[in-house]
Design an enzyme around this catalytic site. Structure first.
Site, PDB file in Angstrom:
ATOM      1  N   TYR A 228       0.864  -1.185   0.000  1.00  0.00           N
ATOM      2  CA  TYR A 228       0.000   0.000   0.000  1.00  0.00           C
ATOM      3  C   TYR A 228       0.900   1.234   0.000  1.00  0.00           C
ATOM      4  O   TYR A 228       1.478   1.591   1.017  1.00  0.00           O
ATOM      5  CB  TYR A 228      -0.902  -0.064   1.229  1.00  0.00           C
ATOM      6  CG  TYR A 228      -1.867   1.076   1.438  1.00  0.00           C
ATOM      7  CD1 TYR A 228      -2.011   2.132   0.544  1.00  0.00           C
ATOM      8  CD2 TYR A 228      -2.678   1.087   2.577  1.00  0.00           C
ATOM      9  CE1 TYR A 228      -2.899   3.156   0.767  1.00  0.00           C
ATOM     10  CE2 TYR A 228      -3.575   2.103   2.818  1.00  0.00           C
ATOM     11  CZ  TYR A 228      -3.690   3.140   1.914  1.00  0.00           C
ATOM     12  OH  TYR A 228      -4.576   4.166   2.154  1.00  0.00           O
TER      13      TYR A 228
ATOM     14  N   LYS B 135      -1.406  -1.047  -4.093  1.00  0.00           N
ATOM     15  CA  LYS B 135      -2.399   0.027  -4.052  1.00  0.00           C
ATOM     16  C   LYS B 135      -1.605   1.322  -4.165  1.00  0.00           C
ATOM     17  O   LYS B 135      -0.912   1.727  -3.238  1.00  0.00           O
ATOM     18  CB  LYS B 135      -3.212   0.001  -2.767  1.00  0.00           C
ATOM     19  CG  LYS B 135      -4.243   1.126  -2.651  1.00  0.00           C
ATOM     20  CD  LYS B 135      -4.980   1.038  -1.325  1.00  0.00           C
ATOM     21  CE  LYS B 135      -6.079   2.087  -1.215  1.00  0.00           C
ATOM     22  NZ  LYS B 135      -5.585   3.462  -1.068  1.00  0.00           N
TER      23      LYS B 135
END
Length: 314
Positions: A139, A169
């Site tokens: 992330y 992400k």
């Protein structure tokens, strides 16, 4: 592990809280059904939008369990397990695997930071190893973590050391680095800046994660469809509408997460207050926000909840 490429939008849910600040787990099932009705393909839980670092480990485990057990068929549950303590991240990862989550994701540690891409890979490698049967996503959100790694370099090195690496992400504005991540080909590179989705789609994005998809997914579905159908003008107009809406949240004076969460309670699911150190919008901030939201055009796409709406856990 075979990588699964995401096609569509994944919402980053808010954490429903009661007025006294405790978890409102009863709201999760209704929330999950709402997302599916809006054709969202997944829920990225316990992330930034979900105020993850303001929750205890036990609260994060309880949320993960409720999302996994109540999510309707076809709605993926991605559990964010990031933490500044490695052992806690590993415990959350192992828990996510034990309850049947679809995948896990992890922010970089952001107090003591990893030393370059090598250090970041080492951290993620140890978190991912705690859930060896789950796809792992890094992330990337340097605006909050302060870890400015080049993600294409991360993917190159991590692919050799993390067998479960599924993708990233990518919540950052560096579209050139995003493109280089897509060039790797095999990874699921989820775009995380809602206000720039059209630019990412033009580069080849097919999956995205964002706060705004909690309630404005119809706008983005129409944006993607317009672009794919060759209607560049309509796609640009819809992205501009979304930007006006997001700008209203950013300029109302409240923290964006607090403003976003207030709006979710107005139009979809009662999510309750934010937790300190965030604070709820003041009446003056709400009034300013409502005026700007009306002018943005979002209410042509999103309707306010009726005061008589009955919701599980509301």
């Amino acid at each position: 592990m075979t990588n699964r490429k995401t096609e569509g939008l994944i919402a980053a849910p808010f954490t429903p809280l009661r007025a006294d600040g405790t978890l409102n787990l009863d709201a999760v099932e209704h929330y999950a059904r709402w997302l599916q009705r809006n054709h969202v393909v997944g829920a990225f839980i316990c992330g930034t939008t979900g105020e993850c670092l303001s929750l205890t480990l036990d609260e994060r485990r309880q949320l993960a369990e409720r999302w996994v057990t109540t999510a309707p068929a076809g709605l993926r549950v991605v559990v964010h397990v990031g933490h500044n303590a490695l052992a806690d991240s590993q415990a959350l990862a192992a828990h996510a695997q034990s309850i049947g989550a679809d995948s896990i994701a992890c922010l970089a540690p952001f107090f003591f930071k990893p030393a370059g891409v090598e250090g970041l890979v080492t951290w993620c490698e140890q978190v991912a190893a705690a859930a060896p049967n789950l796809p792992f996503y890094y992330y990337h959100m340097p605006s909050l973590t302060g870890v400015p790694a080049k993600v294409d370099e991360f993917l190159r090195l991590a692919s050799q050391r993390i067998p479960t690496l599924a993708g990233v992400k990518f919540t950052f504005e560096d579209l050139e680095n995003y493109r280089r991540c897509l060039d790797h080909g095999r990874f699921d590179v989820l775009f995380g800046r809602d206000e720039l989705l059209l630019s990412a789609v033009k580069l080849g994005a097919r999956g995205a994660v964002g706060s705004i998809y909690n309630y404005a997914a119809p706008v983005y579905h129409a944006l993607i469809a317009a672009y794919e159908n060759g209607d560049a003008v309509k796609a640009a107009d819809l992205q501009a509408l979304a930007v006006r809406m997001i700008k209203a949240f950013l300029e109302c004076g409240a923290h964006p997460i607090a403003a976003f969460k207030w709006f979710m309670s107005q139009v979809a699911v009662e999510c309750g207050p934010v937790r300190l150190p965030l604070v709820n919008p003041t009446p003056e901030q709400v009034a300013a926000l409502e005026t700007k939201l009306e002018a943005s055009g979002i209410f042509e796409w999103v309707q306010r909840r009726s005061s008589t709406t009955v919701e599980a856990g509301a």
